[in-house]
Design a protein around this motif. Sequence first.
Motif, PDB file in Angstrom:
ATOM      1  N   PHE A  47       0.859  -1.188   0.000  1.00  0.00           N
ATOM      2  CA  PHE A  47       0.000   0.000   0.000  1.00  0.00           C
ATOM      3  C   PHE A  47       0.895   1.237   0.000  1.00  0.00           C
ATOM      4  CE2 PHE A  47      -2.329  -3.297   2.379  1.00  0.00           C
ATOM      5  CZ  PHE A  47      -3.447  -3.420   1.570  1.00  0.00           C
ATOM      6  N   PRO A  48       0.799   2.091  -1.006  1.00  0.00           N
ATOM      7  CA  PRO A  48       1.662   3.273  -1.034  1.00  0.00           C
ATOM      8  C   PRO A  48       1.292   4.261   0.065  1.00  0.00           C
ATOM      9  CG  PRO A  48       0.054   3.348  -2.819  1.00  0.00           C
ATOM     10  CD  PRO A  48      -0.087   1.997  -2.186  1.00  0.00           C
ATOM     11  N   ASP A  49       2.289   4.916   0.625  1.00  0.00           N
ATOM     12  CA  ASP A  49       2.078   5.970   1.617  1.00  0.00           C
ATOM     13  C   ASP A  49       1.936   7.273   0.842  1.00  0.00           C
ATOM     14  OD1 ASP A  49       2.243   7.827   3.711  1.00  0.00           O
ATOM     15  OD2 ASP A  49       3.490   6.478   4.899  1.00  0.00           O
ATOM     16  N   ASP A  50       0.708   7.782   0.728  1.00  0.00           N
ATOM     17  CA  ASP A  50       0.479   8.942  -0.120  1.00  0.00           C
ATOM     18  C   ASP A  50      -0.641   9.800   0.449  1.00  0.00           C
ATOM     19  OD1 ASP A  50      -1.869   7.568  -0.718  1.00  0.00           O
ATOM     20  OD2 ASP A  50      -1.150   6.826  -2.640  1.00  0.00           O
ATOM     21  N   GLU A  51      -1.185  10.704  -0.365  1.00  0.00           N
ATOM     22  CA  GLU A  51      -2.205  11.626   0.127  1.00  0.00           C
ATOM     23  C   GLU A  51      -3.503  10.922   0.508  1.00  0.00           C
ATOM     24  OE1 GLU A  51      -2.150  12.151  -4.450  1.00  0.00           O
ATOM     25  OE2 GLU A  51      -0.774  11.615  -2.833  1.00  0.00           O
ATOM     26  N   TYR A  52      -3.739   9.726  -0.015  1.00  0.00           N
ATOM     27  CA  TYR A  52      -4.949   8.984   0.336  1.00  0.00           C
ATOM     28  C   TYR A  52      -4.849   8.377   1.739  1.00  0.00           C
ATOM     29  CZ  TYR A  52      -6.765   9.095  -4.452  1.00  0.00           C
ATOM     30  OH  TYR A  52      -7.261   9.483  -5.675  1.00  0.00           O
ATOM     31  N   HIS A  53      -3.637   7.930   2.097  1.00  0.00           N
ATOM     32  CA  HIS A  53      -3.479   7.221   3.359  1.00  0.00           C
ATOM     33  C   HIS A  53      -2.026   7.203   3.804  1.00  0.00           C
ATOM     34  CE1 HIS A  53      -2.880   4.489   0.017  1.00  0.00           C
ATOM     35  NE2 HIS A  53      -4.179   4.358  -0.149  1.00  0.00           N
ATOM     36  N   ALA A  54      -1.850   7.326   5.123  1.00  0.00           N
ATOM     37  CA  ALA A  54      -0.549   7.066   5.726  1.00  0.00           C
ATOM     38  C   ALA A  54      -0.516   5.586   6.084  1.00  0.00           C
ATOM     39  CB  ALA A  54      -0.361   7.924   6.967  1.00  0.00           C
ATOM     40  N   VAL A  55       0.600   4.915   5.789  1.00  0.00           N
ATOM     41  CA  VAL A  55       0.672   3.466   5.933  1.00  0.00           C
ATOM     42  C   VAL A  55       1.828   3.086   6.846  1.00  0.00           C
ATOM     43  CG1 VAL A  55       0.901   1.270   4.720  1.00  0.00           C
ATOM     44  CG2 VAL A  55      -0.291   3.168   3.627  1.00  0.00           C
ATOM     45  N   THR A  56       1.543   2.221   7.807  1.00  0.00           N
ATOM     46  CA  THR A  56       2.579   1.634   8.645  1.00  0.00           C
ATOM     47  C   THR A  56       2.335   0.131   8.710  1.00  0.00           C
ATOM     48  OG1 THR A  56       1.252   2.030  10.636  1.00  0.00           O
ATOM     49  CG2 THR A  56       2.897   3.695  10.068  1.00  0.00           C
ATOM     50  N   GLY A  57       3.396  -0.618   9.071  1.00  0.00           N
ATOM     51  CA  GLY A  57       3.237  -2.061   9.228  1.00  0.00           C
ATOM     52  C   GLY A  57       4.064  -2.841   8.239  1.00  0.00           C
ATOM     53  N   VAL A  58       4.357  -4.093   8.588  1.00  0.00           N
ATOM     54  CA  VAL A  58       5.128  -5.004   7.744  1.00  0.00           C
ATOM     55  C   VAL A  58       4.594  -6.417   7.940  1.00  0.00           C
ATOM     56  CG1 VAL A  58       7.255  -3.643   7.726  1.00  0.00           C
ATOM     57  CG2 VAL A  58       6.831  -5.254   9.587  1.00  0.00           C
ATOM     58  N   SER A  59       5.152  -7.346   7.167  1.00  0.00           N
ATOM     59  CA  SER A  59       4.872  -8.779   7.322  1.00  0.00           C
ATOM     60  C   SER A  59       3.390  -9.107   7.283  1.00  0.00           C
ATOM     61  CB  SER A  59       5.487  -9.294   8.631  1.00  0.00           C
ATOM     62  OG  SER A  59       6.877  -9.079   8.635  1.00  0.00           O
ATOM     63  N   GLY A  60       2.670  -8.475   6.383  1.00  0.00           N
ATOM     64  CA  GLY A  60       1.290  -8.853   6.144  1.00  0.00           C
ATOM     65  C   GLY A  60       0.256  -8.171   7.009  1.00  0.00           C
ATOM     66  N   ARG A  61       0.656  -7.317   7.970  1.00  0.00           N
ATOM     67  CA  ARG A  61      -0.315  -6.576   8.782  1.00  0.00           C
ATOM     68  C   ARG A  61      -0.008  -5.089   8.648  1.00  0.00           C
ATOM     69  NH1 ARG A  61      -3.586  -9.820  11.425  1.00  0.00           N
ATOM     70  NH2 ARG A  61      -4.564  -8.010  12.397  1.00  0.00           N
ATOM     71  N   PHE A  62      -0.994  -4.347   8.169  1.00  0.00           N
ATOM     72  CA  PHE A  62      -0.786  -2.936   7.862  1.00  0.00           C
ATOM     73  C   PHE A  62      -1.870  -2.095   8.527  1.00  0.00           C
ATOM     74  CE2 PHE A  62       0.633  -5.589   4.379  1.00  0.00           C
ATOM     75  CZ  PHE A  62       1.921  -5.137   4.140  1.00  0.00           C
TER      76      PHE A  62
END
Length: 648
Positions: A291-306
Motif C-alpha cells: 500500500f503506497p504511503d500517499d495523500e490517500y493514506h498514511a501506511v505503517t506495518g510489515v509482514s502482512g499486517r498494515f
Amino acid sequence: MRVALEPEDPMSPRAILALAILLAALPARGQDEAVDEGWYVMRMLGKPAGFGHETTTRTTLDGRTAFLTKSERTMAKRGGGEVVIQESITETWEAEDGEFLRTREVERDGGQEERLFADRVGGEIRVRRELNDGRRETVVAIPAGTKTYAGLGGRVLARLGLEVGKKHAVTAFSNESGELATETAQVEGRQQVVSLGKTVDAFAVTCTSSEFPGVTMTVLCDAEGRMLRMTAGPVEIVRATRAEAMAALAGGGLDESLTSIPLEGGVAAWATLDGAVVEAAVEGAGEAPLFPDDEYHAVTGVSGRFRLDLRALRAPESAAERLPIEPGTPELRPYREPALLVQSDAPEIRAEAERILAGDKDPLSAARKLCHEVFVKLRKEKAAASTASALETLRAGAGDCTEHAALFCALARAAGLPAREVYGVTLRAREAGYHAWAEALIDGRWVPADPTIDAVGLPPAYIRLGTSLGNGTEASAARFLRLVGRTRFAIVSATRGGTTFDPRAGATRQEGDLWTDLAGDFRVDLSGGWRFESAKPPNTIFRSASGDAIIVTVADAPLRSEEDWADLERGIVKGLGAPLEREGEAKDARTPVRTYSYTLSRQGLRGRIRMVSSGPILYGVNAMAKDGAEAPDLESVLDRVKVGGAGR
C-alpha cells in the motif's frame, strides 16, 4: 489475457482473419520442426478459470534459425448471468540463444480486439499497439551491450543452466507493457512430482520481474525446461492433457465474487466521514511495498499486517489555472495526450467534451461537469469487454467503474485537463471491493474524481494502489495479484466532525431516549416504549411495544436525476412486492425529500417511507405498522428519525 472466442470454436472467422493479417507481412519460412507441445489448466484461487495451449517449433526468420513459440490462452468469466470468453493468441520468435526477435499478439474480449506488433531492428524494438481502429507506436531503445530476451522461459532456463543454487538475471521484452523488464530466476532445488500420470524429476525455480514488484512466481519444470506447474499469488497453471484443459471451462470460469474483500466493522455513510483507520491483513504479503504511503493514506506495518490512516480528499474551492493546462514537466505531459484506451483525440470524444463544457475554462468546474455527465450518461453495467476503451464506452452508453474512469479521462484530456486513471480498493457498508476512478491535475495537485458516484473529492473510503495512462498496462497489477483472495480489512475507528468511534463496537450511544448511530449518521427518539432491535448495515431496525417497526437504511448512493429516483422507486416496489403511492416532495433542492405510502394486504400491514437524498448519502426511513384503527400515525413515527449531524 483477453480475446472472446467460443470454447468449442477456438478459431472463429474473425480470429482467423486477424491472424491472417498479422502473418501476411511475415517473410516466408522454411520447413518447421516441432520441438514441444503442451496443454495447461489455469486456476484462480483453486477454481478452474481457463486453459492454455503452447507449441514450439524450430524455424527460420530472415535467413537465421529461430524458435517460434505459439501460445493460446482462453479464460472464462461469470457475472450478471453471463459467461464471457477471453482469449489471446501470441507468437514469439527467439534466436537459438533465446534473444528476442519478434512478437505478434491478438487479444479479444467481447467486441474489443487489441493487437501487438514488436520487432527487433538493430539496437531497438519497434512496438505498435492497435485497439480496434486506434493505433499507438513507440520505440524501445536497447542499452548498448545488453542482450534482450523474450523472457526467462523454460528453454532459456535450460540453456542457462538448471543447477541447484544457480541464479540468472536477464533483460526481457514484455508484451504486457511494451517495455524492457529485468527478470530473475533462482534454482531452489529438485523434487519429484507427478505430471500427466508419470513421476518426473523436477526443478523448483523462483522467478521475479521488475514489472511485478513483490510477486514471486514458483515454477516446477523438467530438465528440458518444460513447465509442469506454476503458481503466482492466486494463480496456478498446471500441465494437463488436452481433455483436462478443455474441461476447465465447463464450470463457467471466474466468478465476480473474487473481487469482494471481507470487511469487519460497518460504516454506511462514508461520505460524511473526515477520516478512518483501517487494518489490513494480507497473507503472504512479502517485503515489497504493498500500500503506497500517499495523500490517500498514511501506511505503517510489515509482514502482512498494515495500518492505513485514510483521509478525506476534499476538492479545492477554486482554481487559479485556466484550460487548456500544459503540464510543466515531461513526466506529466503524457496525461494530456491520447492513449490506447483513452482516445482523447477522437472526433467524437472532442465533440462531446466541447458540448459538455460549452466554453467553460475553469478546470475545477470542468472536472465537475465532466464527472456529472459521465455519471448520468452511462448505465451502470458490465461492458462487453473487461476494459472497454473510452470511445467504445461513449458509443455503448454503459460500463462499470473502469469504463467510467476511462471516459472521464478522455473527455478531460480532450478539454485540455490532464487526467489519469486510478486503481485500488473502496470500502463499503459491509465489504470492500476493487475499484477504478480518476484524478485531474488542477493547480499542480491531483484532484480525485469518481464518475461512478458523481463525486469530485472523495471520502476516506478509497485505498489507492496505482495509476494508469490508459494504455492497457496497469502499474497496480502486481499489487492486485498480491491482494486477491488473501486480504481482510477491519475498520478500527472513524472520525466525523471531531468525534471518533469504533464501527466494530456498534458505533452507537444512548442518552436518555435519544439513540444515536454514529456510523450511519442519524438519531432516533425512543420515547414511548420504542427500542433498538438490530443493526446490520445498511439497515437498522427499531420496534415499539406493540410490534410496530422503523427501518432506517443508509447508503452512499447519490440521487442526481429523475431517472435515479425512478430506479430507486422500482427497487423499493420490487422489494416490497407492492405498489408505492407518492405523497409529497420537499422543495429544498439541496436535500430532496420524498414520502411514499404502501399497503401489504396479505400481511395486514401498511407503511410510509421517507427518502432523503443528502448530497452523496441516501437515507431511507420506513415506518411499518399493523393496518387498523389502533395503528399509530406513521408520519409522527417517521419524525422520530433525524438524519445527518449525528457525530457533530
